[in-house]
Design an enzyme around this catalytic site. Sequence first.
Site, PDB file in Angstrom:
ATOM      1  N   LYS A   1     -42.726 -23.324 -52.472  1.00  0.00           N
ATOM      2  CA  LYS A   1     -42.718 -22.393 -51.352  1.00  0.00           C
ATOM      3  C   LYS A   1     -43.075 -20.999 -51.882  1.00  0.00           C
ATOM      4  O   LYS A   1     -42.936 -20.800 -53.086  1.00  0.00           O
ATOM      5  CB  LYS A   1     -41.358 -22.423 -50.662  1.00  0.00           C
ATOM      6  CG  LYS A   1     -40.249 -21.534 -51.270  1.00  0.00           C
ATOM      7  CD  LYS A   1     -39.034 -21.521 -50.413  1.00  0.00           C
ATOM      8  CE  LYS A   1     -38.731 -20.181 -49.837  1.00  0.00           C
ATOM      9  NZ  LYS A   1     -38.066 -19.237 -50.742  1.00  0.00           N
TER      10      LYS A   1
ATOM     11  N   GLU B   1     -25.338 -15.028 -50.430  1.00  0.00           N
ATOM     12  CA  GLU B   1     -25.428 -14.758 -51.864  1.00  0.00           C
ATOM     13  C   GLU B   1     -24.751 -13.433 -52.169  1.00  0.00           C
ATOM     14  O   GLU B   1     -24.702 -12.546 -51.308  1.00  0.00           O
ATOM     15  CB  GLU B   1     -26.901 -14.700 -52.290  1.00  0.00           C
ATOM     16  CG  GLU B   1     -27.617 -16.014 -52.067  1.00  0.00           C
ATOM     17  CD  GLU B   1     -29.059 -15.971 -52.532  1.00  0.00           C
ATOM     18  OE1 GLU B   1     -29.324 -16.387 -53.655  1.00  0.00           O
ATOM     19  OE2 GLU B   1     -29.904 -15.488 -51.765  1.00  0.00           O
TER      20      GLU B   1
ATOM     21  N   HIS C   1     -36.670 -26.659 -52.732  1.00  0.00           N
ATOM     22  CA  HIS C   1     -35.759 -27.035 -53.820  1.00  0.00           C
ATOM     23  C   HIS C   1     -34.347 -27.387 -53.325  1.00  0.00           C
ATOM     24  O   HIS C   1     -33.596 -28.025 -54.032  1.00  0.00           O
ATOM     25  CB  HIS C   1     -35.726 -25.956 -54.909  1.00  0.00           C
ATOM     26  CG  HIS C   1     -34.821 -24.805 -54.617  1.00  0.00           C
ATOM     27  ND1 HIS C   1     -35.214 -23.700 -53.913  1.00  0.00           N
ATOM     28  CD2 HIS C   1     -33.520 -24.584 -54.922  1.00  0.00           C
ATOM     29  CE1 HIS C   1     -34.199 -22.857 -53.814  1.00  0.00           C
ATOM     30  NE2 HIS C   1     -33.155 -23.365 -54.414  1.00  0.00           N
TER      31      HIS C   1
ATOM     32  N   ASP D   1     -37.811 -16.020 -46.075  1.00  0.00           N
ATOM     33  CA  ASP D   1     -37.456 -16.563 -47.381  1.00  0.00           C
ATOM     34  C   ASP D   1     -36.570 -17.809 -47.244  1.00  0.00           C
ATOM     35  O   ASP D   1     -36.652 -18.717 -48.068  1.00  0.00           O
ATOM     36  CB  ASP D   1     -36.714 -15.465 -48.170  1.00  0.00           C
ATOM     37  CG  ASP D   1     -36.550 -15.788 -49.645  1.00  0.00           C
ATOM     38  OD1 ASP D   1     -37.413 -16.479 -50.199  1.00  0.00           O
ATOM     39  OD2 ASP D   1     -35.553 -15.323 -50.255  1.00  0.00           O
TER      40      ASP D   1
ATOM     41  N   LYS E   1     -31.014 -30.825 -54.426  1.00  0.00           N
ATOM     42  CA  LYS E   1     -29.575 -30.716 -54.722  1.00  0.00           C
ATOM     43  C   LYS E   1     -28.884 -32.019 -54.317  1.00  0.00           C
ATOM     44  O   LYS E   1     -29.051 -32.486 -53.193  1.00  0.00           O
ATOM     45  CB  LYS E   1     -28.953 -29.550 -53.936  1.00  0.00           C
ATOM     46  CG  LYS E   1     -29.515 -28.181 -54.322  1.00  0.00           C
ATOM     47  CD  LYS E   1     -28.916 -27.100 -53.409  1.00  0.00           C
ATOM     48  CE  LYS E   1     -29.655 -25.783 -53.531  1.00  0.00           C
ATOM     49  NZ  LYS E   1     -29.165 -24.898 -54.561  1.00  0.00           N
TER      50      LYS E   1
ATOM     51  N   HIS F   1     -35.343 -23.580 -46.180  1.00  0.00           N
ATOM     52  CA  HIS F   1     -34.078 -24.120 -46.701  1.00  0.00           C
ATOM     53  C   HIS F   1     -33.056 -24.428 -45.598  1.00  0.00           C
ATOM     54  O   HIS F   1     -32.475 -25.507 -45.567  1.00  0.00           O
ATOM     55  CB  HIS F   1     -33.439 -23.131 -47.677  1.00  0.00           C
ATOM     56  CG  HIS F   1     -34.309 -22.790 -48.849  1.00  0.00           C
ATOM     57  ND1 HIS F   1     -35.143 -23.697 -49.435  1.00  0.00           N
ATOM     58  CD2 HIS F   1     -34.459 -21.636 -49.561  1.00  0.00           C
ATOM     59  CE1 HIS F   1     -35.777 -23.118 -50.449  1.00  0.00           C
ATOM     60  NE2 HIS F   1     -35.380 -21.863 -50.537  1.00  0.00           N
TER      61      HIS F   1
HETATM   62  C1  BG6 Z   1     -35.144 -19.191 -53.041  1.00  0.00           C
HETATM   63  C2  BG6 Z   1     -35.233 -17.825 -52.446  1.00  0.00           C
HETATM   64  O1  BG6 Z   1     -36.064 -20.051 -52.444  1.00  0.00           O
HETATM   65  O2  BG6 Z   1     -33.810 -19.693 -52.867  1.00  0.00           O
HETATM   66  C3  BG6 Z   1     -34.230 -16.896 -53.111  1.00  0.00           C
HETATM   67  O3  BG6 Z   1     -36.551 -17.310 -52.623  1.00  0.00           O
HETATM   68  C4  BG6 Z   1     -32.824 -17.474 -53.016  1.00  0.00           C
HETATM   69  O4  BG6 Z   1     -34.269 -15.595 -52.516  1.00  0.00           O
HETATM   70  C5  BG6 Z   1     -32.806 -18.915 -53.511  1.00  0.00           C
HETATM   71  O5  BG6 Z   1     -31.978 -16.678 -53.829  1.00  0.00           O
HETATM   72  C6  BG6 Z   1     -31.471 -19.568 -53.232  1.00  0.00           C
HETATM   73  O6  BG6 Z   1     -31.442 -20.825 -53.844  1.00  0.00           O
HETATM   74  P1  BG6 Z   1     -30.118 -21.366 -54.526  1.00  0.00           P
HETATM   75  O7  BG6 Z   1     -30.472 -22.750 -54.978  1.00  0.00           O
HETATM   76  O8  BG6 Z   1     -29.793 -20.435 -55.657  1.00  0.00           O
HETATM   77  O9  BG6 Z   1     -29.056 -21.336 -53.475  1.00  0.00           O
END
Ligand code: BG6
Length: 528
Positions: free
Chosen positions: A186, A254, A216, A273, A220, A278
Amino acid sequence: MSTPSNAPDSSSSSAGAQSSTPVVPAGKHPAPPCTLVIFGAGGDLTKRLLMPALYNLTVDGLLDPQMKIIGVNHGQVETSAWRDDLYKALQQFAADKASTFHTSKLDDKAWSSLAQRLEYMAGEFESDDTFSALKQKLENTPGGNVVFYLAVSSRFFKPIVEHLGKAGLLKEGDDGKGFRRIVIEKPFGTDLASARDLNEHILSNAKEEQVYRIDHFLGKDTVQSIMAVRFANALFEPIWRREYIDCVQITASETIGVEGRGSFYEQTGAFRDMLPNHLFQLLGMVAMEPPNSFDAEAVRDKKADIFDAIQPVKPDDVVFGQYEKGPAGPGYRQEPDVAPDSQTETYAAARVLVENWRWSGVPFYLRTGKRLAARRTEISVQLKTVPFRLFRDTPVNALTPNVLTLRIDPTHGTSFDFNVKAPGPIMQMGAVQSSFNYGDFFDEQPNVGYETLLYDCMLGDETLFQRADSIETSWAAVDDVLHPKGSPLPVHGYPAGSQGPAEADALLARNGHAWRPLSKDKDADAKK
Ligand code: BG6
C-alpha cells in the site's frame, strides 16, 4: 493462509522453532523453489519487515534450499556490504524489546543460510538496462518461478510493472509451470480514480492471479483468527447479527507520532492511511458471511460482498482531528517536514453502515489516530442490553452492555465484558471482564506479520491478499469524504496523548453510543 491440506507431511512439529536445525511447523512444508526479487533492497520495509520475516521463515525451515533473493536498488553496493547492513539491522531489531522481532539471540546458522541466498543488483527502477540485466539473472531461476516484490515508493509501481511486462518477465510457462507474481504494497492508489487507473495498468501487464496486493493487517495472526473465533465456536455466530448487536467499534490508535514520515503524512493523512484499507479489512473479517471453504476465492468473495454493501460514507459521519501540544509532546505542526499551518488530519473517526440482511441499522464506528492515549488495535462488538424490568425494584440503575473485544495489538486475545451480582446482601451489579491471552496458551513466536504473507505468496495462496474489485469498492465507499462536494472537512485539535477530539465523541453520542476509553491496557503492560 495455507491450510494443512497442502502439506505432504504434517508429522513434524514447531516445538523449538528457534533451535539451530530448522523444524518445519506442523502442517506446513517449504514453499516451492523460486527467486524473490525485491525492488527497494535498501529501503526501510526490506530491513524492518521483509528480512526479519525471511529470517523467521528460514528458522522454521519454510524456504526451499534452492530459493534465491535478489535485491535491486539504485546505488552501487557490494553484495557483501548489503548482507552486512541487513545483518546489523536484524541485530538491532532483535535487541529491541518493543520490536515484534525481539528475540534473545539470532541463530547464526539460520542467518548464514539466509545470507548465502542474497545477491545485490544495482539498477534504476525506470531504466530498461535494469530489466534486461535482471532477465539474464533470472534465466536459471529455480523452477522458472519468480516473485517480484515492490518494496518501493508508490510512484514506482507503474513503471516497474510496465518494465517487467515489456521485458517479458511476467510471462508464465504454458504448462502452468514457472510462476511470475507481483507483490504490491500500500498505498494502492489515493482514491477511487487512481486505484482504478493503477489496477488497469497492472492488469494490462499481468493477470489478476499474478497480483498480490498486500494489506499487512491481514498478516497478523490475531486478524486471521477472527474467522476462527467466529466460525469455530457455536457461541458467537447465532448472535452475530443486527437482532443482537448494537454497534461495532474498530480502533487502531497509536501513541507514536508521524515518526519522521512528515512529508508522506502531509500528502496522505490518517483517513487515507488507515480507513479504506486496514480498518475496512478488519470490518470485512468481522462482518463477512461464512464462506463455504478456506479457498481464496470463497473467502474473498464473501469479503467483497461486505465492501460492496458498505454505504457511501457521508462527510457528516466523519470527524478529523490533528494533535496539538499535549501531555505526550509537541503538536503535529511542529514535526519535521510538516507545514506550520497544516490541515492534514492525524485522527479520523467514521460511522460506517453495511446495508445488508445481517447488518442493516448496526453502526460500525471506525477510529484511528496518532499520539493518542494508548496503543490499541481492537474490535469491540457491543450487544444490545437486555430488558431492565426484572431489576426495577433493586438498587441497580442500569445494566452495562456485554462487549466482546477481539484484541489484535499490542496484546493478543479476546475479552468479554459482562455483569455479575456483586457480593453482598443486596442486588448490586458488578461489571466484570473475562480475558483470554494467546501467550497463556501458546508459545508466541517472534513474528513480524510478513511471514505468512510471503509464504502464502510463494505457495500461490491469495486468501490474505486484496483483489482488484475489493480495493475499488473500498475506495468508492469513501470517495465523498476524499472529494467532498462542499468545503473540506474541518480538522479539530486534540492534545497529544489524549482520547482524540471531542467532536468524535459527539459522533457516537448522536446514536446514544460512546467510544471505549483508550486507557492503558493492563494486559499490554503485563505482556510487553
Ligand atoms: C501503516 C501506516 O500502514 O500501518 C502507519 O502507514 C501505521 O501510519 C501502521 O502506523 C500501523 O500498523 P501496525 O501493524 O503497527 O498497527
